[in-house]
Write a protein that holds these residues in place. Structure first.
Motif, PDB file in Angstrom:
ATOM      1  N   THR A   6      33.515  34.400  47.590  1.00 28.86           N
ATOM      2  CA  THR A   6      32.882  35.140  46.818  1.00 28.86           C
ATOM      3  C   THR A   6      31.486  34.735  46.350  1.00 28.86           C
ATOM      4  O   THR A   6      31.534  33.458  45.988  1.00 28.86           O
ATOM      5  N   PHE A   7      30.513  35.435  46.419  1.00 30.71           N
ATOM      6  CA  PHE A   7      29.171  35.052  45.805  1.00 30.71           C
ATOM      7  C   PHE A   7      28.791  35.932  44.964  1.00 30.71           C
ATOM      8  O   PHE A   7      28.989  37.226  45.062  1.00 30.71           O
ATOM      9  N   ILE A   8      28.051  35.532  43.866  1.00 33.02           N
ATOM     10  CA  ILE A   8      27.426  36.163  42.685  1.00 33.02           C
ATOM     11  C   ILE A   8      26.178  36.780  43.239  1.00 33.02           C
ATOM     12  O   ILE A   8      25.251  36.032  43.585  1.00 33.02           O
ATOM     13  N   ASN A   9      25.832  38.092  43.040  1.00 28.71           N
ATOM     14  CA  ASN A   9      24.458  38.786  43.287  1.00 28.71           C
ATOM     15  C   ASN A   9      23.589  38.377  42.097  1.00 28.71           C
ATOM     16  O   ASN A   9      23.447  39.455  41.414  1.00 28.71           O
ATOM     17  N   GLY A  10      23.093  37.380  41.997  1.00 30.47           N
ATOM     18  CA  GLY A  10      22.336  36.930  40.899  1.00 30.47           C
ATOM     19  C   GLY A  10      20.998  37.777  41.043  1.00 30.47           C
ATOM     20  O   GLY A  10      20.577  37.981  39.930  1.00 30.47           O
ATOM     21  N   GLU A  11      20.321  38.061  42.023  1.00 25.16           N
ATOM     22  CA  GLU A  11      19.281  38.690  42.304  1.00 25.16           C
ATOM     23  C   GLU A  11      19.407  40.232  41.519  1.00 25.16           C
ATOM     24  O   GLU A  11      18.674  40.597  40.734  1.00 25.16           O
ATOM     25  N   LEU A  12      20.762  40.834  41.836  1.00 25.65           N
ATOM     26  CA  LEU A  12      21.085  42.238  41.214  1.00 25.65           C
ATOM     27  C   LEU A  12      21.143  42.020  39.629  1.00 25.65           C
ATOM     28  O   LEU A  12      20.571  42.850  39.038  1.00 25.65           O
ATOM     29  N   LEU A  13      21.622  40.957  39.351  1.00 22.27           N
ATOM     30  CA  LEU A  13      21.768  40.740  38.025  1.00 22.27           C
ATOM     31  C   LEU A  13      20.483  40.530  37.350  1.00 22.27           C
ATOM     32  O   LEU A  13      20.032  41.309  35.873  1.00 22.27           O
ATOM     33  N   ARG A  14      19.477  39.720  37.561  1.00 24.45           N
ATOM     34  CA  ARG A  14      18.230  39.620  37.195  1.00 24.45           C
ATOM     35  C   ARG A  14      17.488  40.977  37.067  1.00 24.45           C
ATOM     36  O   ARG A  14      16.994  41.416  36.122  1.00 24.45           O
ATOM     37  N   VAL A  15      17.464  41.549  38.276  1.00 21.66           N
ATOM     38  CA  VAL A  15      16.757  42.713  38.432  1.00 21.66           C
ATOM     39  C   VAL A  15      17.170  43.816  37.481  1.00 21.66           C
ATOM     40  O   VAL A  15      16.416  44.928  36.617  1.00 21.66           O
ATOM     41  N   SER A  16      18.668  44.126  37.253  1.00 20.83           N
ATOM     42  CA  SER A  16      19.041  44.866  36.436  1.00 20.83           C
ATOM     43  C   SER A  16      18.782  44.676  34.905  1.00 20.83           C
ATOM     44  O   SER A  16      18.602  45.560  34.064  1.00 20.83           O
ATOM     45  N   GLN A  37      23.805  29.414  31.070  1.00 19.36           N
ATOM     46  CA  GLN A  37      24.772  30.046  31.713  1.00 19.36           C
ATOM     47  C   GLN A  37      24.328  31.495  32.433  1.00 19.36           C
ATOM     48  O   GLN A  37      24.357  31.718  33.850  1.00 19.36           O
ATOM     49  N   ILE A  38      23.486  32.179  31.558  1.00 24.61           N
ATOM     50  CA  ILE A  38      22.994  33.345  32.207  1.00 24.61           C
ATOM     51  C   ILE A  38      22.006  33.030  33.285  1.00 24.61           C
ATOM     52  O   ILE A  38      21.948  33.658  34.505  1.00 24.61           O
ATOM     53  N   ARG A  39      21.335  31.674  33.437  1.00 26.49           N
ATOM     54  CA  ARG A  39      20.423  31.491  34.189  1.00 26.49           C
ATOM     55  C   ARG A  39      21.140  30.944  35.610  1.00 26.49           C
ATOM     56  O   ARG A  39      20.639  31.248  36.475  1.00 26.49           O
ATOM     57  N   GLN A  40      22.285  30.285  35.284  1.00 25.74           N
ATOM     58  CA  GLN A  40      22.943  29.950  36.539  1.00 25.74           C
ATOM     59  C   GLN A  40      23.507  31.091  37.273  1.00 25.74           C
ATOM     60  O   GLN A  40      23.746  31.018  38.227  1.00 25.74           O
ATOM     61  N   LEU A  41      24.099  32.077  36.546  1.00 21.10           N
ATOM     62  CA  LEU A  41      24.431  33.110  37.280  1.00 21.10           C
ATOM     63  C   LEU A  41      23.477  33.946  38.028  1.00 21.10           C
ATOM     64  O   LEU A  41      23.794  34.299  39.156  1.00 21.10           O
ATOM     65  N   GLU A  42      22.294  33.883  37.562  1.00 14.40           N
ATOM     66  CA  GLU A  42      20.886  34.735  38.252  1.00 14.40           C
ATOM     67  C   GLU A  42      20.491  33.712  39.207  1.00 14.40           C
ATOM     68  O   GLU A  42      20.144  34.151  40.443  1.00 14.40           O
ATOM     69  N   GLU A  43      20.410  32.427  39.238  1.00 13.45           N
ATOM     70  CA  GLU A  43      19.755  31.667  40.016  1.00 13.45           C
ATOM     71  C   GLU A  43      20.755  30.597  40.767  1.00 13.45           C
ATOM     72  O   GLU A  43      20.281  29.761  41.567  1.00 13.45           O
ATOM     73  N   GLY A  44      21.870  30.328  40.460  1.00 18.21           N
ATOM     74  CA  GLY A  44      22.796  29.484  40.818  1.00 18.21           C
ATOM     75  C   GLY A  44      23.186  28.280  40.139  1.00 18.21           C
ATOM     76  O   GLY A  44      22.303  28.087  39.071  1.00 18.21           O
TER      77      GLY A  44
END
Length: 75
Positions: A6-16, A37-44
């Motif tokens: 499972t991978f987090i779609n960080g780009e979609l989170l950032r764009v949204s 934490q927000i940055r790590q969700l979006e960027e890894g």
């Protein structure tokens, strides 16, 4: 789908987030999470999370705040 694949779609989170005009600080406040934490969700990265499971749950929470489905948030 297992956690290992499972991978987090960080780009979609950032764009949204940006589409709503929210900065990282705004998102962190709304989600009751840290800016890091927000940055790590979006960027890894995962050093700000207790486990990968907690990180995935946090991604779903942020996605929900942004109006995204879990299927869109996690790939």
């Amino acid at each position: 789908m297992s956690q290992e694949e499972t991978f987090i779609n960080g780009e979609l989170l950032r764009v949204s987030r940006e589409a709503r005009g929210w900065g990282v600080n705004d998102m962190a406040t709304r989600a009751c999470m840290s800016v890091k934490q927000i940055r790590q969700l979006e960027e890894g990265g995962s050093s700000s999370f207790y486990s990968e499971s907690v990180k995935l749950t946090s991604a779903k929470k942020v996605g929900g705040i942004l109006g995204l489905t879990p299927d869109a948030t996690l790939m």
